[in-house]
Scaffold this motif. Structure first.
Motif, PDB file in Angstrom:
ATOM      1  N   ALA A 142     -40.000  23.269  30.762  1.00 52.14           N
ATOM      2  CA  ALA A 142     -39.292  24.350  31.463  1.00 52.14           C
ATOM      3  C   ALA A 142     -40.229  25.054  32.442  1.00 52.14           C
ATOM      4  N   ILE A 143     -41.459  25.294  32.011  1.00 45.31           N
ATOM      5  CA  ILE A 143     -42.433  25.958  32.889  1.00 45.31           C
ATOM      6  C   ILE A 143     -42.761  25.047  34.068  1.00 45.31           C
ATOM      7  N   LEU A 144     -42.835  23.747  33.773  1.00 48.99           N
ATOM      8  CA  LEU A 144     -43.124  22.783  34.833  1.00 48.99           C
ATOM      9  C   LEU A 144     -41.990  22.720  35.869  1.00 48.99           C
ATOM     10  N   VAL A 145     -40.740  22.784  35.425  1.00 46.71           N
ATOM     11  CA  VAL A 145     -39.610  22.789  36.365  1.00 46.71           C
ATOM     12  C   VAL A 145     -39.739  23.992  37.301  1.00 46.71           C
ATOM     13  N   ALA A 146     -39.992  25.162  36.712  1.00 46.02           N
ATOM     14  CA  ALA A 146     -40.127  26.377  37.528  1.00 46.02           C
ATOM     15  C   ALA A 146     -41.268  26.200  38.532  1.00 46.02           C
ATOM     16  N   TRP A 147     -42.388  25.694  38.038  1.00 46.79           N
ATOM     17  CA  TRP A 147     -43.534  25.545  38.915  1.00 46.79           C
ATOM     18  C   TRP A 147     -43.272  24.522  40.030  1.00 46.79           C
ATOM     19  N   ARG A 148     -42.672  23.396  39.671  1.00 41.04           N
ATOM     20  CA  ARG A 148     -42.393  22.341  40.675  1.00 41.04           C
ATOM     21  C   ARG A 148     -41.483  22.885  41.780  1.00 41.04           C
ATOM     22  N   PHE A 149     -40.535  23.744  41.393  1.00 36.98           N
ATOM     23  CA  PHE A 149     -39.630  24.364  42.367  1.00 36.98           C
ATOM     24  C   PHE A 149     -40.439  25.155  43.398  1.00 36.98           C
TER      25      PHE A 149
END
Ligand SMILES: [Zn+2]
Ligand SMILES: [Zn+2]
Length: 419
Positions: A142-149
């Motif tokens: 979930a943190i990675l999705v936010a960061w990738r965005f």
């Protein structure tokens, strides 16, 4: 003269490119991770938010747009997306699907808040929720999705602030330690914090008042009060993230404004942080589903503020793809040419071009000014002679050159330039 209500804004066509860019990037990244788009109603039962967001929160006590409809139901414009998404998860029996269920949303939210730069009463969020699995890998993802965005948007110098605020088992002892600490410093605290000390001591760590900072800086850290399960969960989450080269910053003071968070909490911060400038954040909320009447179900999610992100894109001067610029403008000279020009514009659209036709009876100079203002790449000019011999005068608006060409060849040239 009417004006848009305080705290709302019109988005005009010239700003649309930012919205298209941010929403398009959000959808692309979320779908890369297997998230599916969910749309929920703009309003819900008021009690969904009272139970789901927390009775002591600013949102519920001060900021909700609640109203009674003509049937006497108390409804509230959604102030956040998580409670509605969980309500939908329960209502549609999504517990029977393979877990975790990954859902994302792009929705407007409503909070009666004091408007300021990047903060509106009607605002828009991109959010993700991964429901039904409590493994640290779900937190890291979930943190990675936010960061990738944020990374895909091209925003620079951001950090991922990370903390764990414990669970139902270990939080009470930590809260007691906080209350002891802040009671010792009670004289120095602001009025709001005096109140928070009794209702929700965790929120004291979130206070932005200058006078509260010394007590906040010396406050006990939640990571030092975690139970064994929470400690292991946090260590594994961190380890996974450290293998992904994110700009990760452990932040023992980080808490979130909503009551339902447990364990992992995180925020995306711009380089200079003051007041409300976090671009987004979220965390784990393992107790929320039960609070809404479901079975205990672990879940984690985040939300990001699109208005703030767009402000930041402009601040950092990030170029975004243009939208809505016509490939072609079709102008006409004299009455004989106006109908053939109207028809030619339609032909251009049928072959796939974005084409604006000059309508009405304005002169050629005024038509060309419009072509220029719209940012058209090419203009066709039809006069009596062009109509007779099946040609157009084609004008390259970038290079300020013009020449005559047969219609089909001219259309093919515009199509080819469009790519
Ligand atoms: Zn715990
Ligand atoms: Zn304070």
């Amino acid at each position: 003269m009417y004006q848009a209500p305080r705290g709302t804004q019109d988005v005009l066509p010239e700003d649309e490119k930012y919205w298209r860019y941010v929403e398009g990037t959000a959808a692309k990244i979320a779908e890369q991770f297997g998230y599916g788009l969910i749309r929920t109603p703009a309003f819900e039962d008021t009690s969904l938010f009272v139970r789901g967001v927390g009775e002591s929160t600013d949102i519920v006590t001060k900021e909700m747009y609640s109203f009674e409809d003509k049937g006497g139901e108390s409804l509230t414009l959604r102030p956040e997306g998580t409670a509605p998404v969980l309500r939908a998860y329960l209502e549609h029996g999504m517990a029977n699907r393979s877990q975790p269920v990954r859902l994302y949303y792009l929705m407007s939210m409503y909070r009666y808040d004091r408007p300021q730069a990047g903060r509106y009463r009607e605002f828009h969020q991109f959010g993700c929720e991964a429901i039904g699995d409590g493994a640290p890998m779900v937190d890291a993802e979930a943190i990675l999705v936010a960061w990738r965005f944020f990374e895909a948007l091209g925003l620079r110098d951001l950090t991922v602030q990370l903390n764990s605020i414990g669970c139902r088992a270990c939080r009470p002892a930590y809260l007691a330690a906080l209350v002891r600490h802040f009671t010792e410093h009670q004289m120095g605290l602001c009025h709001d914090c005096q109140r928070r000390l009794e209702i929700n001591p965790l929120r004291l760590l979130d206070c932005k008042q200058e006078r509260c900072q010394p007590a906040i800086l010396s406050a006990p850290a939640s990571v030092d009060h975690l139970c064994e399960e929470c400690r292991v969960h946090f260590a594994e989450t961190r380890e996974l993230l450290e293998g992904l080269s994110l700009p990760l910053v452990p932040n023992p003071r980080l808490v979130r404004g909503l009551d339902y968070y447990t364990r992992t909490v995180f925020e995306i911060w711009p380089p200079v942080v003051g007041g409300q400038s976090s671009l987004g954040g979220g965390g784990r909320y393992d107790g929320l589903m039960e609070q809404l009447g479901g079975k205990p179900t672990p879940a984690i999610g985040f939300a990001t503020g699109l208005e703030r992100i767009i402000l930041k894109l402009k601040e950092q001067g990030i170029a975004v793809p243009e939208v809505g610029k016509p490939d072609l403008y079709v102008a006409h000279l004299g009455d004989v040419a106006s109908v053939p020009a109207f028809q030619l514009a339609n032909e251009a659209r049928r072959v796939g071009l974005t084409c604006v036709a000059a309508v009405g009876s304005r002169g050629l100079k005024s038509q060309m000014r419009q072509a220029n203002n719209l940012g058209a790449r090419f203009a066709f000019i039809l006069g009596e002679q062009e109509v007779q011999d099946g040609t157009v005068t084609i004008r390259d608006m970038l290079e300020s050159k013009q020449w005559q060409e047969p219609r089909q060849a001219a259309l093919a040239r515009v199509l080819e330039t469009k790519g």
